[in-house]
Design a protein around this motif. Structure first.
Motif, PDB file in Angstrom:
ATOM      1  N   VAL A 174      -6.726   2.174   1.262  1.00 35.70           N
ATOM      2  CA  VAL A 174      -7.593   1.014   1.476  1.00 35.70           C
ATOM      3  C   VAL A 174      -7.696   0.261   0.146  1.00 35.70           C
ATOM      4  N   ASP A 175      -7.351  -1.006   0.200  1.00 32.40           N
ATOM      5  CA  ASP A 175      -7.197  -1.815  -1.011  1.00 32.40           C
ATOM      6  C   ASP A 175      -8.499  -2.536  -1.336  1.00 32.40           C
ATOM      7  N   SER A 176      -9.520  -1.768  -1.644  1.00 33.50           N
ATOM      8  CA  SER A 176     -10.829  -2.371  -1.892  1.00 33.50           C
ATOM      9  C   SER A 176     -11.398  -1.894  -3.220  1.00 33.50           C
ATOM     10  N   ALA A 177     -12.338  -2.687  -3.737  1.00 31.77           N
ATOM     11  CA  ALA A 177     -12.964  -2.336  -5.021  1.00 31.77           C
ATOM     12  C   ALA A 177     -13.700  -1.010  -4.917  1.00 31.77           C
ATOM     13  N   GLY A 178     -14.262  -0.725  -3.725  1.00 36.02           N
ATOM     14  CA  GLY A 178     -14.963   0.538  -3.497  1.00 36.02           C
ATOM     15  C   GLY A 178     -14.452   1.214  -2.244  1.00 36.02           C
ATOM     16  N   VAL A 179     -14.092   2.489  -2.351  1.00 40.57           N
ATOM     17  CA  VAL A 179     -13.659   3.255  -1.171  1.00 40.57           C
ATOM     18  C   VAL A 179     -14.487   4.528  -1.154  1.00 40.57           C
ATOM     19  N   TYR A 180     -15.221   4.745  -0.057  1.00 39.07           N
ATOM     20  CA  TYR A 180     -16.244   5.787  -0.018  1.00 39.07           C
ATOM     21  C   TYR A 180     -15.941   6.837   1.038  1.00 39.07           C
ATOM     22  N   GLN A 181     -16.365   8.040   0.752  1.00 35.17           N
ATOM     23  CA  GLN A 181     -16.350   9.086   1.781  1.00 35.17           C
ATOM     24  C   GLN A 181     -17.782   9.550   2.009  1.00 35.17           C
TER      25      GLN A 181
ATOM     26  N   TYR B 178       0.831  -1.203   0.000  1.00 34.23           N
ATOM     27  CA  TYR B 178       0.000   0.000   0.000  1.00 34.23           C
ATOM     28  C   TYR B 178       0.865   1.252   0.000  1.00 34.23           C
TER      29      TYR B 178
ATOM     30  N   ARG C  60     -23.743   0.503   1.101  1.00 35.46           N
ATOM     31  CA  ARG C  60     -24.785  -0.148   0.308  1.00 35.46           C
ATOM     32  C   ARG C  60     -24.873   0.389  -1.123  1.00 35.46           C
ATOM     33  N   PHE C  61     -24.187   1.496  -1.418  1.00 36.69           N
ATOM     34  CA  PHE C  61     -24.213   2.013  -2.799  1.00 36.69           C
ATOM     35  C   PHE C  61     -23.430   1.129  -3.786  1.00 36.69           C
TER      36      PHE C  61
ATOM     37  N   VAL D   4     -28.704   4.653   1.047  1.00 34.71           N
ATOM     38  CA  VAL D   4     -29.384   3.903  -0.023  1.00 34.71           C
ATOM     39  C   VAL D   4     -30.900   3.883   0.190  1.00 34.71           C
TER      40      VAL D   4
ATOM     41  N   HIS E 173     -11.896  -6.651   0.815  1.00 33.99           N
ATOM     42  CA  HIS E 173     -11.554  -5.826  -0.351  1.00 33.99           C
ATOM     43  C   HIS E 173     -12.772  -5.559  -1.216  1.00 33.99           C
TER      44      HIS E 173
ATOM     45  N   TYR F   3      -8.189  -1.049 -11.041  1.00 38.63           N
ATOM     46  CA  TYR F   3      -8.827   0.226 -10.724  1.00 38.63           C
ATOM     47  C   TYR F   3      -9.613   0.058  -9.449  1.00 38.63           C
ATOM     48  N   LYS F   4      -9.983   1.176  -8.851  1.00 36.75           N
ATOM     49  CA  LYS F   4     -10.932   1.117  -7.748  1.00 36.75           C
ATOM     50  C   LYS F   4     -11.975   2.203  -7.971  1.00 36.75           C
ATOM     51  N   TYR F   5     -13.149   1.993  -7.381  1.00 35.54           N
ATOM     52  CA  TYR F   5     -14.200   2.996  -7.453  1.00 35.54           C
ATOM     53  C   TYR F   5     -14.143   3.853  -6.202  1.00 35.54           C
ATOM     54  N   LYS F   6     -14.089   5.185  -6.395  1.00 35.84           N
ATOM     55  CA  LYS F   6     -14.151   6.105  -5.273  1.00 35.84           C
ATOM     56  C   LYS F   6     -15.505   6.810  -5.326  1.00 35.84           C
ATOM     57  N   LEU F   7     -16.202   6.782  -4.210  1.00 42.08           N
ATOM     58  CA  LEU F   7     -17.515   7.433  -4.180  1.00 42.08           C
ATOM     59  C   LEU F   7     -17.496   8.508  -3.105  1.00 42.08           C
ATOM     60  N   TYR F   8     -17.760   9.750  -3.510  1.00 47.67           N
ATOM     61  CA  TYR F   8     -17.723  10.896  -2.604  1.00 47.67           C
ATOM     62  C   TYR F   8     -19.150  11.363  -2.323  1.00 47.67           C
ATOM     63  N   GLY F   9     -19.535  11.326  -1.062  1.00 43.21           N
ATOM     64  CA  GLY F   9     -20.889  11.736  -0.717  1.00 43.21           C
ATOM     65  C   GLY F   9     -20.925  12.796   0.360  1.00 43.21           C
TER      66      GLY F   9
ATOM     67  N   ARG G 216     -13.231  -5.260 -11.452  1.00 40.97           N
ATOM     68  CA  ARG G 216     -13.267  -5.068 -10.012  1.00 40.97           C
ATOM     69  C   ARG G 216     -14.528  -4.271  -9.666  1.00 40.97           C
TER      70      ARG G 216
ATOM     71  N   PRO H 234     -18.639  -3.641  -8.943  1.00 41.80           N
ATOM     72  CA  PRO H 234     -19.816  -4.067  -9.703  1.00 41.80           C
ATOM     73  C   PRO H 234     -19.440  -4.223 -11.177  1.00 41.80           C
TER      74      PRO H 234
ATOM     75  N   MET I  38      -8.777   6.652   1.056  1.00 40.56           N
ATOM     76  CA  MET I  38      -9.258   6.162  -0.238  1.00 40.56           C
ATOM     77  C   MET I  38      -8.125   5.700  -1.137  1.00 40.56           C
ATOM     78  N   GLN I  39      -6.923   6.221  -0.875  1.00 36.89           N
ATOM     79  CA  GLN I  39      -5.790   5.728  -1.646  1.00 36.89           C
ATOM     80  C   GLN I  39      -5.283   4.402  -1.087  1.00 36.89           C
TER      81      GLN I  39
END
Lengths: 436, 436
Positions: free
Chosen positions: B364-371, A15, B376-377, A421, B344, A410-416, B399, B401, B361-362
């Motif tokens: 964390v080694d996961s498919a989705g990293v959220y703020q 990491y 559930r999104f 949901v 992940h 790649y990874k998905y970043k979601l900013y809220g 990676r 959905p 978000m950088q």
């Protein structure tokens, strides 16, 4: 420390490696290049030991050429590093940016895969290329090179690794395995190693693929075809097949089977056979192909050795000056033959008919489908990727020659701002999907 | 016909399926939609049988809701098909076009993967979505749905498959497996099946992953985290954690572990515990988390049941109204915990500090990293992909959905005029690499 422990630590550090900025990674590469030049005497001395051992073990001249690491090879790898530095950063690229709803923004961002295990043949330049690609893409790497270049590899690795760490890479970001038993240990590290890239013989790569839960990228065999269509230009066909078969027979992208359309077989096969014979190529093939060639040879009072093959004997990768020959009735039969007997690596049609070519290129299920050029072009350098870690015949992840792109995910970043949901599930809010 | 034979024929036909034009594929989808509506009575009748069997077998109401296929679900899937038709063609996209040298042009073009095996849960709408995605992307598919909806699946499959073939898809482009033993047969079809997508329980997906040589895309477990940072806004944190835990507990993207920064634990944990309790959530956690909550509870003369967990007990996917709680010293510790114990999948930080969020978000080694939004999104529909075939926690290929993009690969097409590699190897010619 065993391989499980070592890769587990590497995984935890990956990491940090992934978080290095583009500047830091490129700067490491600049220093690696300088350090290789500064330490060239040690590296050449280590290579002299490997060359002496090769001499003692009676290794073939062609193989020794690959083991040799001299000023010329050094210039090649340092030029390669320069090219790599210039390439755009594969990490941090925003591949998608979409507003799902007001104040809820999704980004898909490229990032390093993590820990990559690469097992490669005895070629010191490969060690430099592979480790440079891993540095550029922010990946940690376990490297295992061929034992014939053990001394050179150690010298090169020591320079590259110490320079990387001195310039900001985390300790433990690279690891060199030197013992053969470490390969089996590595195969069991599926908790820490994200991807394996084996290069080597068909049997070796098959062994890797069958003995690990880690995803494997690469190819076992390379049974490539060149199909001479009825609308082929013989002036193009002959140099193409000579190059595809003889330019470097040990390569995975060398052609192993020549398919010829029935309508032009009588005209073209004897000419081809003659040209191939000049280059020392031994032909094998179906009885009817043999008959056409032998008939022509008899007319010329020549005696060609042409071995008759069974119809189901077209799945051998010769890696030698041997070529299988078969006559097909049309492009469809060529396509079926290739999809059935081929290894989905690289296959070529020689034709002036672009419609026939389009059909061939759509329906042949291979990583590379070519019109009117040698199968030997299947290579990361020749595709302009700067370097390659390998060639993949898998259809998953990366296909064909694999450069930097195959080393990132790649990874998905979601900013809220507190979105939940339930508001969307109950219909209180709606997504509006707006690409930014 | 057994599965080996059936998939082998499917593989040979997959090239025809791959060659269907965009118009043909979209036209098939239009007719599938119409046919589903036209045959709705048969489909509903088949579903009534499944529902009666569910009733007899005492299946829970929540599960029966998923088995039900009525006008409402039909409208959902036909709307989904409409959306899918509108999406750009994933096939035939030119991803790279480069002149390697004069008259030698390389193209990288997206193409279908070939034959995909999908094993999915008992949800009739899933069968429609998955087969529609395969049609849109030009892939052949082996479909195996949950046995509880066997009658509905058969009715739906018959309509979709016959409509597809009637409108230009090759015979045998889709196959429905109905027997459980066919799953094991399918796992052995690595010569014909290019990709497996299993959906279901952790144990089931693990079983698939451990028992096949076919590449597997998906996820076994979903241990998602929500981390409440010291700079979190509690007004956002509470609805987010309630939603992430309770909105649909059986989902893989539900949060299983709550991490709280030490500096705000005393303030926030009791409020959160209270809110979660209202939603019936049972808390478990470390001794110090329990102490903080119980202290607050005692002050309120309440008795909360809080089970003390060991430090190494954070790898359970509850899929239930249970939440693990741990206090961490800083964001780094949260990141390490998530990378070590997580799956992940998808992890969230609640914070108003964007620098802290960027780090999280950088690293964390996961498919989705959220703020600041609910885990559930993590879902293809919510990402605007139209539909999803599954969610991948692998870093290879796809990676997160996975929609249409994960169902295509690419091939390299090289167009020449007789070029051979030897001219470039000897320096007679040079590549000039010009992107077109």
């Amino acid at each position: 420390m065993n391989m499980q422990e070592a890769t587990s630590i590497m995984k935890a550090d990956s990491y940090k490696m992934a978080a290095l900025s583009e500047d830091t990674r490129n700067n490491i590469l600049v220093h690696v290049k300088d350090a290789l030049i500064a330490h060239k005497d040690e590296i050449f001395a280590a290579n002299a030991k490997d060359m002496a051992a090769a001499e003692e073990n009676g290794i073939a001249a062609s193989v020794k050429k690959r083991l040799k690491f001299d000023e010329h090879k050094l210039a090649d790898v340092t030029n390669g590093i320069d090219e790599l530095i210039k390439l755009p950063d594969p990490v941090g690229q925003i591949q998608l940016k979409r507003e799902l709803d007001e104040g809820l923004v999704l980004q898909r961002v490229s990032c390093p895969i993590g820990v990559i295990g690469i097992i490669f043949e005895a070629r010191p330049d490969a060690l430099v290329q592979i480790s440079s690609l891993c540095i550029k893409s922010g990946n940690c790497a376990v490297l295992k090179g061929g034992k014939e270049t053990a001394n050179t590899n150690k010298a090169l690795f020591d320079v590259i690794y110490s320079t990387a760490v001195a310039n900001g890479a985390p300790e433990g970001c690279m690891l060199q395995a030197s013992q053969h038993n470490e390969i089996d240990e590595l195969l069991s590290c599926n908790k820490s190693v994200d991807l394996l890239i084996p290069r080597g013989s068909n049997a070796f790569v098959q062994y890797i693929m069958n003995n690990t839960k880690i995803p494997v990228m690469g190819h076992a065999d390379g049974i490539c075809h060149t199909y001479i269509d009825k609308d082929a230009d013989i002036e193009k066909a002959i140099p193409i097949i000579i190059d595809a078969k003889t330019q470097y027979t040990a390569a995975c992208n060398a052609t192993e089977t020549l398919l010829v359309h029935r309508d032009v077989a009588k005209e073209m096969l004897p000419v081809m056979a003659k040209a191939l014979k000049k280059h020392g190529v031994k032909l094998r093939g179906t009885a009817e192909a043999a008959e056409i060639i032998n008939q022509a040879e008899r007319n010329m009072s020549s005696h060609n050795v042409f071995e008759i093959m069974g119809d189901d004997d077209f799945n051998t990768e010769y890696l030698d000056l041997v070529l299988s020959v078969k006559i097909v009735n049309n492009v469809q039969e060529a396509i079926s033959h290739i999809n059935h007997f081929g290894s989905h690596h690289t296959d070529c049609i020689v034709t002036e008919n672009n419609e026939t070519a389009a059909l061939f290129m759509q329906l042949v299920d291979s990583a590379g489908v070519y019109q009117n050029c040698s199968t030997r072009f299947a290579d990361g350098f020749r595709y302009g990727f700067g370097a390659e870690v390998g060639i993949s015949t898998s259809k998953i992840h990366a296909r064909g020659p694999v450069g930097l792109e195959g080393l990132v995910t790649y990874k998905y970043k979601l900013y809220g701002h507190g979105q939940i949901v339930d508001d969307y599930a109950t219909g209180k809010k709606q997504f509006h999907f707006k690409d930014l």
